[in-house]
Design a protein around this motif. Structure first.
Motif, short mmCIF file in Angstrom:
data_model
loop_
_atom_site.label_atom_id
_atom_site.label_comp_id
_atom_site.label_asym_id
_atom_site.label_seq_id
_atom_site.Cartn_x
_atom_site.Cartn_y
_atom_site.Cartn_z
N MET A 185 2.82 17.97 -22.57
CA MET A 185 3.44 16.86 -22.31
C MET A 185 4.57 16.59 -23.32
O MET A 185 4.74 16.71 -24.46
N SER A 186 5.78 15.98 -22.86
CA SER A 186 7.04 15.49 -23.55
C SER A 186 6.62 14.30 -24.45
O SER A 186 5.67 13.54 -24.06
N ALA A 187 7.45 13.88 -25.51
CA ALA A 187 7.50 12.84 -25.98
C ALA A 187 7.50 11.40 -25.26
O ALA A 187 6.97 10.42 -25.31
N VAL A 188 8.24 11.57 -23.91
CA VAL A 188 8.26 10.56 -22.98
C VAL A 188 6.95 10.47 -22.47
O VAL A 188 6.59 9.18 -22.15
N ASP A 189 6.29 11.30 -21.85
CA ASP A 189 4.99 11.26 -21.38
C ASP A 189 3.90 10.84 -22.35
O ASP A 189 3.09 9.91 -21.71
N LEU A 190 4.04 11.25 -23.57
CA LEU A 190 2.78 10.86 -24.39
C LEU A 190 3.16 9.37 -24.70
O LEU A 190 2.11 8.47 -24.67
N VAL A 191 4.33 8.87 -24.95
CA VAL A 191 4.42 7.32 -25.34
C VAL A 191 4.27 6.56 -24.24
O VAL A 191 3.59 5.48 -24.40
N ASN A 192 4.61 6.83 -22.99
CA ASN A 192 4.45 6.06 -21.55
C ASN A 192 3.12 6.21 -20.91
O ASN A 192 2.78 5.54 -19.89
N GLY A 193 2.44 7.55 -21.25
CA GLY A 193 1.36 8.00 -20.36
C GLY A 193 0.00 6.82 -20.40
O GLY A 193 0.00 6.51 -19.23
N ASP A 194 -0.37 6.24 -21.28
CA ASP A 194 -1.31 5.40 -21.28
C ASP A 194 -0.97 3.93 -21.97
O ASP A 194 -1.43 3.88 -23.21
N GLN A 195 0.08 3.37 -21.56
CA GLN A 195 0.49 2.29 -22.28
C GLN A 195 0.34 1.00 -21.33
O GLN A 195 0.32 0.86 -20.28
N LYS A 196 -0.12 -0.17 -21.94
CA LYS A 196 -0.21 -1.42 -21.43
C LYS A 196 0.75 -2.32 -22.16
O LYS A 196 0.72 -2.01 -23.35
N SER A 197 1.09 -3.63 -21.47
CA SER A 197 1.83 -4.49 -22.24
C SER A 197 1.05 -5.71 -22.17
O SER A 197 0.15 -6.20 -21.18
N PHE A 198 1.13 -6.80 -23.36
CA PHE A 198 0.43 -7.87 -23.11
C PHE A 198 1.48 -9.04 -23.72
O PHE A 198 2.35 -8.73 -24.70
N SER A 199 1.28 -10.14 -23.08
CA SER A 199 2.23 -11.14 -23.23
C SER A 199 1.54 -12.16 -24.17
O SER A 199 0.20 -12.52 -23.99
N PHE A 200 2.38 -12.94 -25.28
CA PHE A 200 1.90 -13.69 -25.96
C PHE A 200 2.77 -15.12 -26.14
O PHE A 200 3.77 -15.01 -25.92
N ALA A 201 2.08 -16.09 -26.23
CA ALA A 201 2.90 -17.55 -26.39
C ALA A 201 2.11 -18.27 -27.51
O ALA A 201 1.58 -19.45 -26.86
N ALA A 202 2.12 -17.57 -28.52
CA ALA A 202 1.31 -18.53 -29.72
C ALA A 202 2.44 -19.46 -30.57
O ALA A 202 3.46 -19.35 -30.24
N SER A 203 1.94 -20.11 -31.25
CA SER A 203 2.82 -21.02 -32.09
C SER A 203 3.87 -20.31 -32.79
O SER A 203 5.01 -20.87 -33.08
N GLY A 204 3.53 -19.01 -33.52
CA GLY A 204 4.40 -18.46 -34.30
C GLY A 204 4.98 -17.16 -33.54
O GLY A 204 6.11 -16.79 -34.21
N PHE A 205 4.60 -16.74 -32.43
CA PHE A 205 4.91 -15.80 -31.97
C PHE A 205 5.09 -15.56 -30.58
O PHE A 205 3.74 -15.95 -30.05
N LYS A 206 6.09 -15.58 -29.95
CA LYS A 206 6.16 -15.51 -28.23
C LYS A 206 6.98 -14.04 -27.99
O LYS A 206 8.03 -14.14 -28.40
N GLY A 207 6.08 -13.44 -27.09
CA GLY A 207 6.77 -12.33 -26.84
C GLY A 207 5.85 -11.24 -26.16
O GLY A 207 4.71 -11.37 -25.88
N GLU A 208 6.41 -10.01 -25.83
CA GLU A 208 5.77 -8.81 -25.18
C GLU A 208 5.35 -7.79 -26.17
O GLU A 208 6.33 -7.31 -27.04
N VAL A 209 4.33 -7.39 -26.26
CA VAL A 209 3.77 -6.50 -27.14
C VAL A 209 3.21 -5.16 -26.19
O VAL A 209 2.27 -5.51 -25.41
N GLY A 210 3.84 -4.06 -26.37
CA GLY A 210 3.29 -2.74 -25.73
C GLY A 210 2.37 -1.97 -26.62
O GLY A 210 2.58 -1.74 -27.88
N PHE A 211 1.29 -1.44 -26.00
CA PHE A 211 0.24 -0.71 -26.76
C PHE A 211 -0.19 0.48 -25.97
O PHE A 211 -0.75 0.42 -25.07
#
Length: 485
Positions: free
Chosen positions: A289-315
């Motif tokens: 697998m290439s680096a592109v495949d490994l980074v994106n292969g099993d990746q999920k994103s999560f949205s946060f809207a807390a008091s100190g941080f609002k944004g998207e986190v990929g994991f």
């Protein structure tokens, strides 16, 4: 398919009785695959030879300890489930003739779950994306035909009803699926950001178990139906995969019991050998697998809207039996993480490399913001110029990673002021382009022309051979940088 020679077949086994008792019944010495007696004959009890003790594995203990329960369940199931009326317990008519489909970057649980659900409810299994090597192994092992793609099915019948399996977030859904056509969800994940919204009631079955396939297996037996051998085999492999051979933190007693039941029905003589073979199949794919495949292969994103941080986190997560092979490619993976972060407009992006044998993981950190959040959330030891954090025994995104990040952010975490500008300030246009090498036998997609990938060896302030750094940037013209990360 001819099975490979077992690596541990020369391990001496202590003599065991050829008869065992379950309740007041004696069992014959001839054991078909399956279950506890087969394991006793093959494994016996914990045994010592030369100064080495070979203990039973967790999955072997689970099957043996639940022998009586599994036998009672299996003996209550009819040999021919086609003759069993389906009115005793509720099976939703809405799922009949429905297409069951898993998530993008499909894994074994989503494929096996779709196949099992289609058999159970009378529908059609489909693929949201191409299968991985572990899934291909299971399909071949149990002689199951690979399902058709959702694209092909929707092309023939755009109005077909859809049941999502192993997911319920729009970000993980094949983009061709219309939310208006969704009539059901069968899943085992938390309801977080981007969960689907429907205009009408739909069938929902979400349980906090280790595998979606456990839900399907449990529904089979509670409705008095015996899954066919090949279906049981696929569900068994999926549960082993999603629970890391029953050792993962999401494993429940329901997973263990269904493994014992399915191992008997699928006539699996050596369940530990099956687990090791499918994990090897999964890890073999990573080497190609290439680096592109490994980074994106099993990746999920999560949205946060807390008091100190609002944004998207990929994991993202990479599971392997040999994490050194992946960590040795950190200089490829880190620049690709920066590019992925920019392309998907994430505020943070992490990649965990999980050793599924040692149950140990490491976290790749591609920028100062990620470092600050990881230090507050996980507090693991840092290495490689703060681009790698040791996460110890944390191995599950669902239980170990995202809940910890969520707790940290919801308790008021915010990005520290005066933070060093990281690599993601580089303009997206300077991070290269994705290309498929026509001469590559594996058809890998690679990123070419990235200034960060080039800088990891010999550009600007980096010395030849120096590793990627989240604190130092190559010598660019100011026009090549964005003003703010």
């Amino acid at each position: 398919m001819a099975e490979e020679k077992k690596e541990d077949q020369d391990v001496p086994v202590a003599p065991v009785s050829l008869l065992s008792t379950s309740g007041n019944r004696k069992r014959k010495a001839e054991h078909h695959a399956g279950a506890a007696e087969a394991l006793r004959l093959a494994v016996g009890t914990d045994k010592k030879y030369d100064s080495i003790t070979r203990h039973r594995t967790e999955v072997e203990r689970a099957v043996i300890d639940r022998e009586e329960q599994a036998e009672e369940i299996i003996e209550s199931l009819p040999k021919d489930s086609s003759a069993v009326p389906r009115v005793e317990l509720y099976l939703p008519d809405i799922l009949r003739d429905t297409v069951f489909v898993g998530h993008l970057v499909t894994d074994l649980d989503s494929v096996a779950g779709a196949i099992g659900a289609a058999e159970l409810y009378g529908g059609i299994p489909a693929l949201a994306s191409e299968v991985n090597s572990e899934t291909a192994f299971a399909l071949e092992k149990f002689g199951v035909e690979k399902p058709r793609t959702i694209e092909d099915i929707l092309k023939e019948n755009p109005e077909v009803d859809i049941c999502l399996v192993d997911h319920q977030q729009t970000s993980q859904m094949n983009p061709l699926i219309s939310p208006d056509r969704i009539v059901g969800v069968i899943d085992h994940h938390a309801l977080q950001s981007k969960t689907i919204v429907t205009e009408k009631p739909i069938y929902i079955d979400i349980r906090p178990w280790g595998s979606m396939s456990t839900i399907i297996a449990h529904t089979f037996v509670t409705h008095g139906r015996r899954p066919a051998k090949h279906i049981a085999g696929m569900l068994l492999c999926a549960i082993l995969s999603d629970t890391l051979n029953l050792l993962g933190p999401t494993t429940t007693d329901w997973d263990r019991l269904m493994v014992a039941v399915l191992a008997e029905i699928a006539t699996v003589d050596d369940i530990q050998y099956l687990a090791s073979q499918q994990f090897k199949a999964k890890s073999r794919e990573l080497a190609h697998m290439s680096a592109v495949d490994l980074v994106n292969g099993d990746q999920k994103s999560f949205s946060f809207a807390a008091s100190g941080f609002k944004g998207e986190v990929g994991f993202g997560v990479v599971e392997t039996t040999d994490d050194d092979i992946i960590m040795d490619r950190a200089s490829e993976l880190l620049p690709e993480m920066v590019a992925c972060k920019k392309e998907k407009s994430y505020d943070c992006l992490f990649l965990a490399v999980v050793n599924i044998v040692k149950l140990h993981s490491k976290l790749l950190i591609c920028g100062p913001t990620e470092l600050a959040l990881a230090k507050d959330a996980f507090g693991g030891g840092l290495m490689e110029d703060c681009t790698v954090m040791d996460l110890g025994g944390r191995v599950s995104r669902k239980k170990d990673y995202i809940p910890v990040l969520t707790k940290t952010i919801n308790e008021g975490w915010e990005k520290p002021k005066g933070l060093t500008r990281g690599p993601s300030i580089v303009d997206l246009g300077k991070l290269g382009r994705l290309e498929k090498d026509p001469e590559d036998p594996f058809g890998r997609v690679k990123r070419t022309g990235s200034v960060l990938a080039h800088s990891a060896t010999s550009v600007g302030k980096h010395k030849p051979g120096r590793a990627f750094s989240i604190f130092e940037l190559p010598a660019f013209d100011e026009a090549e940088l964005l003003e703010d990360e």
